[in-house]
Structure formats: structure tokens, C-alpha cells
Design a protein around this motif. Structure first.
Motif, short mmCIF file in Angstrom:
data_model
loop_
_atom_site.label_atom_id
_atom_site.label_comp_id
_atom_site.label_asym_id
_atom_site.label_seq_id
_atom_site.Cartn_x
_atom_site.Cartn_y
_atom_site.Cartn_z
N THR A 190 -23.35 -35.00 -18.97
CA THR A 190 -21.86 -35.44 -19.01
C THR A 190 -21.73 -36.31 -17.62
N PHE A 191 -22.21 -35.88 -16.34
CA PHE A 191 -22.24 -36.27 -15.16
C PHE A 191 -22.88 -37.87 -15.35
N TRP A 192 -24.08 -37.86 -15.87
CA TRP A 192 -24.94 -39.16 -15.89
C TRP A 192 -24.12 -40.24 -16.95
N SER A 193 -23.54 -39.51 -17.85
CA SER A 193 -22.75 -40.39 -18.99
C SER A 193 -21.74 -41.10 -17.99
N THR A 194 -21.10 -40.27 -17.52
CA THR A 194 -19.83 -40.82 -16.41
C THR A 194 -20.35 -41.89 -15.69
N VAL A 195 -21.30 -41.55 -14.70
CA VAL A 195 -22.04 -42.35 -13.79
C VAL A 195 -22.39 -43.81 -14.58
N THR A 196 -23.22 -43.78 -15.37
CA THR A 196 -23.56 -45.11 -16.30
C THR A 196 -22.69 -45.71 -17.16
N GLY A 197 -21.70 -44.66 -17.77
CA GLY A 197 -21.05 -45.43 -18.64
C GLY A 197 -21.69 -45.39 -20.09
N TRP A 198 -22.91 -44.55 -20.27
CA TRP A 198 -23.46 -44.48 -21.50
C TRP A 198 -22.93 -43.52 -22.11
N PRO A 199 -22.99 -43.64 -23.60
CA PRO A 199 -22.57 -42.26 -24.23
C PRO A 199 -23.67 -41.04 -24.36
N ILE A 200 -23.12 -39.86 -24.71
CA ILE A 200 -23.98 -38.89 -24.75
C ILE A 200 -24.09 -38.85 -26.49
N SER A 201 -25.17 -38.64 -26.76
CA SER A 201 -25.38 -38.79 -28.42
C SER A 201 -24.40 -37.72 -29.13
N GLY A 202 -24.02 -38.26 -30.49
CA GLY A 202 -23.11 -37.88 -30.98
C GLY A 202 -23.77 -36.30 -31.85
N GLU A 203 -24.97 -36.19 -31.94
CA GLU A 203 -25.92 -35.16 -32.37
C GLU A 203 -25.79 -34.00 -31.35
#
Length: 122
Positions: A18-31
Motif C-alpha cells: 500500500t505504501f509503495w502503491s501510493t508512492v508510485t501511483g501503481w495499483p495493488i493487484s485486484g487478486e
């Protein structure tokens, strides 16, 4: 051969993803969901994804491999401030008086990474 993912050992995969998703703007897998022992942050092709895997031990020494990030929408200093605001900590400041250099931060689990100057600052 193609590099598919960069894998990071951690104690809480979903929180760190979640931290890295927020930093990069990339999504966490829906799975993936909280409590999973593996969580993927999906990157735009052809960039490798970030895969966070739960391990029992905590980080104990300096990383032998780390990320060097270059901002695309902000200056280095604006990006450092933004990421610190998201929960990173300042580890080492290598900025110089002439505007060069980089900043080493740590993520919420203590993994080091660097933020360099943007293309427009070079």
C-alpha cells in the motif's frame, strides 16, 4: 529473458505494498487483500512489478539492492517531501550546495531507497 518482478521480503506485505502503491501511483493487484502473504504492486509494462512477500525475520542489515527513483512530475526535493509525508524516513542526505546529489530514505519497514534529481533538474 525478461525481469518480471522485484521481490521484497517484509513482515506485512499488504501494508508495505500500500505504501509503495501510493508512492508510485501503481495499483495493488485486484487478486490481493490484507492478510495475504504475497502482494503485488502492478507496474506499467515493461517495468517489473513490485512483489512483497511475508517472511518471519525482520530486516537486520543494509540492503544490498535498492531502488533509485527519479521523479517525473516533481522536483527531487518535492518528491522527497511527499514520500516522507507518506511515511518514509530520511536515512542519508547526499544533496550538495550546487543542487546535485540524492536523498536516501527508508520505507516503513526500513528498506533503503534513493530519490534522485528529475530530468528537468539535470
Amino acid at each position: 529473458m525478461m525481469l518480471r518482478n522485484v521481490t521484497v521480503d517484509c513482515s506485512d506485505p499488504y501494508a508495505l505494498a500500500t505504501f509503495w502503491s501510493t508512492v508510485t501511483g501503481w495499483p495493488i493487484s485486484g487478486e490481493d487483500s490484507p492478510g495475504d502473504d504475497e502482494v503485488l504492486v502492478e507496474s506499467p509494462a515493461p517495468v517489473p512489478g513490485l512483489l512483497f512477500i511475508q517472511v518471519p525475520e525482520t530486516k537486520s542489515v543494509k540492503n544490498r539492492l535498492h531502488f533509485d527513483w527519479m521523479p517525473t512530475e516533481r522536483t527531487r526535493d518535492e518528491e522527497v517531501d511527499r514520500i516522507v509525508g507518506l511515511g518514509a524516513k530520511l536515512f542519508e542526505d547526499h544533496r550538495t550546495a550546487d543542487g546535485r546529489g540524492w536523498v536516501t530514505l527508508t520505507d516503513p519497514e526500513g528498506n533503503e531507497f534513493c530519490v534522485e534529481r528529475s530530468v528537468s533538474e539535470r
